[in-house]
Design a protein around this motif. Sequence first.
Motif, PDB file in Angstrom:
ATOM      1  N   GLU A 141       0.827  -1.205   0.000  1.00 16.02           N
ATOM      2  CA  GLU A 141       0.000   0.000   0.000  1.00 16.02           C
ATOM      3  C   GLU A 141       0.866   1.263   0.000  1.00 16.02           C
ATOM      4  OE1 GLU A 141      -2.685  -0.125   3.267  1.00 16.02           O
ATOM      5  OE2 GLU A 141      -3.784  -1.877   2.542  1.00 16.02           O
ATOM      6  N   GLN A 142       2.015   1.197   0.642  1.00 10.66           N
ATOM      7  CA  GLN A 142       2.892   2.354   0.719  1.00 10.66           C
ATOM      8  C   GLN A 142       3.752   2.530  -0.541  1.00 10.66           C
ATOM      9  OE1 GLN A 142       4.812   1.176   4.390  1.00 10.66           O
ATOM     10  NE2 GLN A 142       3.798   2.833   5.484  1.00 10.66           N
ATOM     11  N   TRP A 143       3.887   1.468  -1.323  1.00 10.39           N
ATOM     12  CA  TRP A 143       4.732   1.516  -2.513  1.00 10.39           C
ATOM     13  C   TRP A 143       4.316   2.620  -3.485  1.00 10.39           C
ATOM     14  CZ3 TRP A 143       9.186   0.992  -4.355  1.00 10.39           C
ATOM     15  CH2 TRP A 143       9.483   0.626  -5.667  1.00 10.39           C
ATOM     16  N   PRO A 144       3.048   2.708  -3.892  1.00 10.65           N
ATOM     17  CA  PRO A 144       2.681   3.813  -4.798  1.00 10.65           C
ATOM     18  C   PRO A 144       2.828   5.180  -4.133  1.00 10.65           C
ATOM     19  CG  PRO A 144       0.731   2.597  -4.093  1.00 10.65           C
ATOM     20  CD  PRO A 144       1.901   1.809  -3.646  1.00 10.65           C
ATOM     21  N   VAL A 145       2.686   5.222  -2.810  1.00 11.49           N
ATOM     22  CA  VAL A 145       2.826   6.493  -2.098  1.00 11.49           C
ATOM     23  C   VAL A 145       4.266   6.986  -2.169  1.00 11.49           C
ATOM     24  CG1 VAL A 145       2.657   7.658   0.131  1.00 11.49           C
ATOM     25  CG2 VAL A 145       0.919   5.983  -0.536  1.00 11.49           C
ATOM     26  N   VAL A 146       5.232   6.103  -1.860  1.00  9.42           N
ATOM     27  CA  VAL A 146       6.634   6.535  -1.859  1.00  9.42           C
ATOM     28  C   VAL A 146       7.089   6.892  -3.268  1.00  9.42           C
ATOM     29  CG1 VAL A 146       7.704   4.228  -2.114  1.00  9.42           C
ATOM     30  CG2 VAL A 146       8.924   6.051  -0.904  1.00  9.42           C
ATOM     31  N   ARG A 147       6.547   6.229  -4.276  1.00 12.60           N
ATOM     32  CA  ARG A 147       6.895   6.564  -5.653  1.00 12.60           C
ATOM     33  C   ARG A 147       6.368   7.960  -6.015  1.00 12.60           C
ATOM     34  NH1 ARG A 147       8.544   2.571  -9.000  1.00 12.60           N
ATOM     35  NH2 ARG A 147       7.458   3.443 -10.800  1.00 12.60           N
ATOM     36  N   ASP A 148       5.132   8.243  -5.643  1.00 14.86           N
ATOM     37  CA  ASP A 148       4.565   9.569  -5.930  1.00 14.86           C
ATOM     38  C   ASP A 148       5.311  10.662  -5.165  1.00 14.86           C
ATOM     39  OD1 ASP A 148       2.701   8.481  -7.633  1.00 14.86           O
ATOM     40  OD2 ASP A 148       1.053   8.523  -6.185  1.00 14.86           O
ATOM     41  N   VAL A 149       5.622  10.377  -3.896  1.00 14.57           N
ATOM     42  CA  VAL A 149       6.321  11.371  -3.077  1.00 14.57           C
ATOM     43  C   VAL A 149       7.726  11.625  -3.629  1.00 14.57           C
ATOM     44  CG1 VAL A 149       7.335  11.791  -0.801  1.00 14.57           C
ATOM     45  CG2 VAL A 149       4.984  10.969  -0.985  1.00 14.57           C
ATOM     46  N   LEU A 150       8.422  10.571  -4.039  1.00 13.27           N
ATOM     47  CA  LEU A 150       9.755  10.744  -4.605  1.00 13.27           C
ATOM     48  C   LEU A 150       9.712  11.657  -5.823  1.00 13.27           C
ATOM     49  CD1 LEU A 150      12.766  10.159  -4.789  1.00 13.27           C
ATOM     50  CD2 LEU A 150      12.222   8.025  -6.003  1.00 13.27           C
ATOM     51  N   SER A 151       8.749  11.451  -6.693  1.00 10.59           N
ATOM     52  CA  SER A 151       8.618  12.284  -7.881  1.00 10.59           C
ATOM     53  C   SER A 151       8.339  13.738  -7.507  1.00 10.59           C
ATOM     54  CB  SER A 151       7.495  11.742  -8.771  1.00 10.59           C
ATOM     55  OG  SER A 151       7.320  12.548  -9.917  1.00 10.59           O
ATOM     56  N   GLU A 152       7.442  13.939  -6.543  1.00 14.65           N
ATOM     57  CA  GLU A 152       7.052  15.294  -6.156  1.00 14.65           C
ATOM     58  C   GLU A 152       8.187  16.024  -5.451  1.00 14.65           C
ATOM     59  OE1 GLU A 152       5.607  18.617  -4.020  1.00 14.65           O
ATOM     60  OE2 GLU A 152       6.307  16.808  -3.020  1.00 14.65           O
ATOM     61  N   VAL A 153       8.858  15.338  -4.513  1.00 15.69           N
ATOM     62  CA  VAL A 153       9.960  15.956  -3.770  1.00 15.69           C
ATOM     63  C   VAL A 153      11.126  16.276  -4.707  1.00 15.69           C
ATOM     64  CG1 VAL A 153      11.720  15.543  -1.991  1.00 15.69           C
ATOM     65  CG2 VAL A 153       9.331  14.978  -1.544  1.00 15.69           C
ATOM     66  N   THR A 154      11.370  15.409  -5.670  1.00 19.01           N
ATOM     67  CA  THR A 154      12.448  15.665  -6.634  1.00 19.01           C
ATOM     68  C   THR A 154      12.185  16.953  -7.413  1.00 19.01           C
ATOM     69  OG1 THR A 154      12.963  13.313  -6.856  1.00 19.01           O
ATOM     70  CG2 THR A 154      13.663  14.761  -8.650  1.00 19.01           C
ATOM     71  N   GLY A 155      10.945  17.173  -7.808  1.00 18.27           N
ATOM     72  CA  GLY A 155      10.616  18.410  -8.502  1.00 18.27           C
ATOM     73  C   GLY A 155      10.877  19.630  -7.634  1.00 18.27           C
ATOM     74  N   ARG A 156      10.479  19.568  -6.358  1.00 18.45           N
ATOM     75  CA  ARG A 156      10.711  20.680  -5.436  1.00 18.45           C
ATOM     76  C   ARG A 156      12.195  20.898  -5.197  1.00 18.45           C
ATOM     77  NH1 ARG A 156       7.585  18.425  -0.817  1.00 18.45           N
ATOM     78  NH2 ARG A 156       9.157  19.533   0.402  1.00 18.45           N
ATOM     79  N   PHE A 157      12.927  19.797  -5.016  1.00 19.75           N
ATOM     80  CA  PHE A 157      14.363  19.900  -4.754  1.00 19.75           C
ATOM     81  C   PHE A 157      15.081  20.505  -5.965  1.00 19.75           C
ATOM     82  CE2 PHE A 157      18.697  18.128  -4.711  1.00 19.75           C
ATOM     83  CZ  PHE A 157      19.108  18.487  -3.429  1.00 19.75           C
ATOM     84  N   ALA A 158      14.734  20.036  -7.151  1.00 22.77           N
ATOM     85  CA  ALA A 158      15.368  20.554  -8.370  1.00 22.77           C
ATOM     86  C   ALA A 158      15.077  22.042  -8.537  1.00 22.77           C
ATOM     87  CB  ALA A 158      14.882  19.767  -9.586  1.00 22.77           C
ATOM     88  N   ASP A 159      13.848  22.463  -8.268  1.00 22.98           N
ATOM     89  CA  ASP A 159      13.511  23.883  -8.363  1.00 22.98           C
ATOM     90  C   ASP A 159      14.308  24.712  -7.355  1.00 22.98           C
ATOM     91  OD1 ASP A 159      11.710  23.354 -10.378  1.00 22.98           O
ATOM     92  OD2 ASP A 159       9.934  23.420  -9.077  1.00 22.98           O
ATOM     93  N   LEU A 160      14.482  24.176  -6.134  1.00 22.35           N
ATOM     94  CA  LEU A 160      15.250  24.877  -5.109  1.00 22.35           C
ATOM     95  C   LEU A 160      16.708  25.031  -5.532  1.00 22.35           C
ATOM     96  CD1 LEU A 160      15.488  26.038  -2.195  1.00 22.35           C
ATOM     97  CD2 LEU A 160      15.960  23.693  -1.434  1.00 22.35           C
ATOM     98  N   VAL A 161      17.292  23.980  -6.055  1.00 26.91           N
ATOM     99  CA  VAL A 161      18.692  24.008  -6.475  1.00 26.91           C
ATOM    100  C   VAL A 161      18.889  25.034  -7.587  1.00 26.91           C
ATOM    101  CG1 VAL A 161      20.510  22.668  -7.618  1.00 26.91           C
ATOM    102  CG2 VAL A 161      19.196  21.655  -5.751  1.00 26.91           C
ATOM    103  N   ARG A 162      17.970  25.074  -8.539  1.00 26.56           N
ATOM    104  CA  ARG A 162      18.088  26.017  -9.649  1.00 26.56           C
ATOM    105  C   ARG A 162      18.010  27.470  -9.172  1.00 26.56           C
ATOM    106  NH1 ARG A 162      17.350  24.756 -15.141  1.00 26.56           N
ATOM    107  NH2 ARG A 162      16.579  26.883 -15.372  1.00 26.56           N
ATOM    108  N   SER A 163      17.220  27.714  -8.126  1.00 30.59           N
ATOM    109  CA  SER A 163      16.967  29.095  -7.701  1.00 30.59           C
ATOM    110  C   SER A 163      17.964  29.605  -6.670  1.00 30.59           C
ATOM    111  CB  SER A 163      15.552  29.198  -7.113  1.00 30.59           C
ATOM    112  OG  SER A 163      15.447  28.432  -5.924  1.00 30.59           O
TER     113      SER A 163
END
Length: 287
Positions: A6-28
């Motif tokens: 049950e947690q598997w799809p959750v961690v996959r979605d969270v990884l994708s979302e956090v990566t987007g936020r992290f990448a935006d932070l690094v760029r800025s």
Amino acid sequence: MGDVSEQWPVVRDVLSEVTGRFADLVRSAEPSALATPDWTVADTAAHVVAIASIYTTLLAPDGAEVADPVLAARIPTVTVDTVADLNDLALRRFTERDPATLAAMMRSTVATILETTEGTDPTRTVPWLGDSRVPVAGVLAHLVNEQLVHGWDIARGVSAPWPIPAREAALFFELFIVGMMRNDVGGVLGDAPTGDRRIAVAFRSRHTTPVTLVLHRGRVSLDPDGPVDVRLTFDPAVLNLVLFGRVSRTRAALTGKLRVGGPRPWLLPAFLRTVRLPTNAVPLSAD
């Protein structure tokens, strides 16, 4: 531990979302600003990208080409006491420091990880530091946490906001820490004390499944039924920052987000001296 399926799809979605936020932070962020006493924003981002790159090999099917044989050869012998040496080696070998390039690499590397692990059994274990064994779901949760914690470093260094939602932080404890304890800790904790004193700590949070970790004769295990010495009630985001040396236990306790109880609460420091995580030489925040 909760149902990993049950947690598997959750961690996959969270990884994708956090990566987007992290990448935006690094760029800025200003790449030369200090995120820690020793690492700039660019160094910190490079560290996280290097870990993600290693994980593309770790999570690939058997027979995949190793991206960096020198780093791969060091991983089985690394402990929490020597991981800083591995980090330094990785930063020397991974030389990219351009923020836009690092952000793009982080996005593409995580996309590869998610593609590689699609359809994988999330409970399948892979070798991690110190010859420990971690479930695939735990590896993804670890990469989520690397971005949350190092994003916190970067954001603090440039005075930018960086919220750490409890539901995202909880994945690290639930899938990585408990997942490793359920399988094989290996030698990642280093030379643990081997006294006969058994210390059982019950971890309780609204965001995680109740679990009790036991330290006995230098080994850590799960024990759902035995007597408990310490009860630790925690907010997952604060616990992770404490475990990685970003926030002191005193400060966390004063916020009410880390509460210690039970019949023998004074045993918690001895437990945490063994069941500990690398801090990347970041000093604790002031009490």
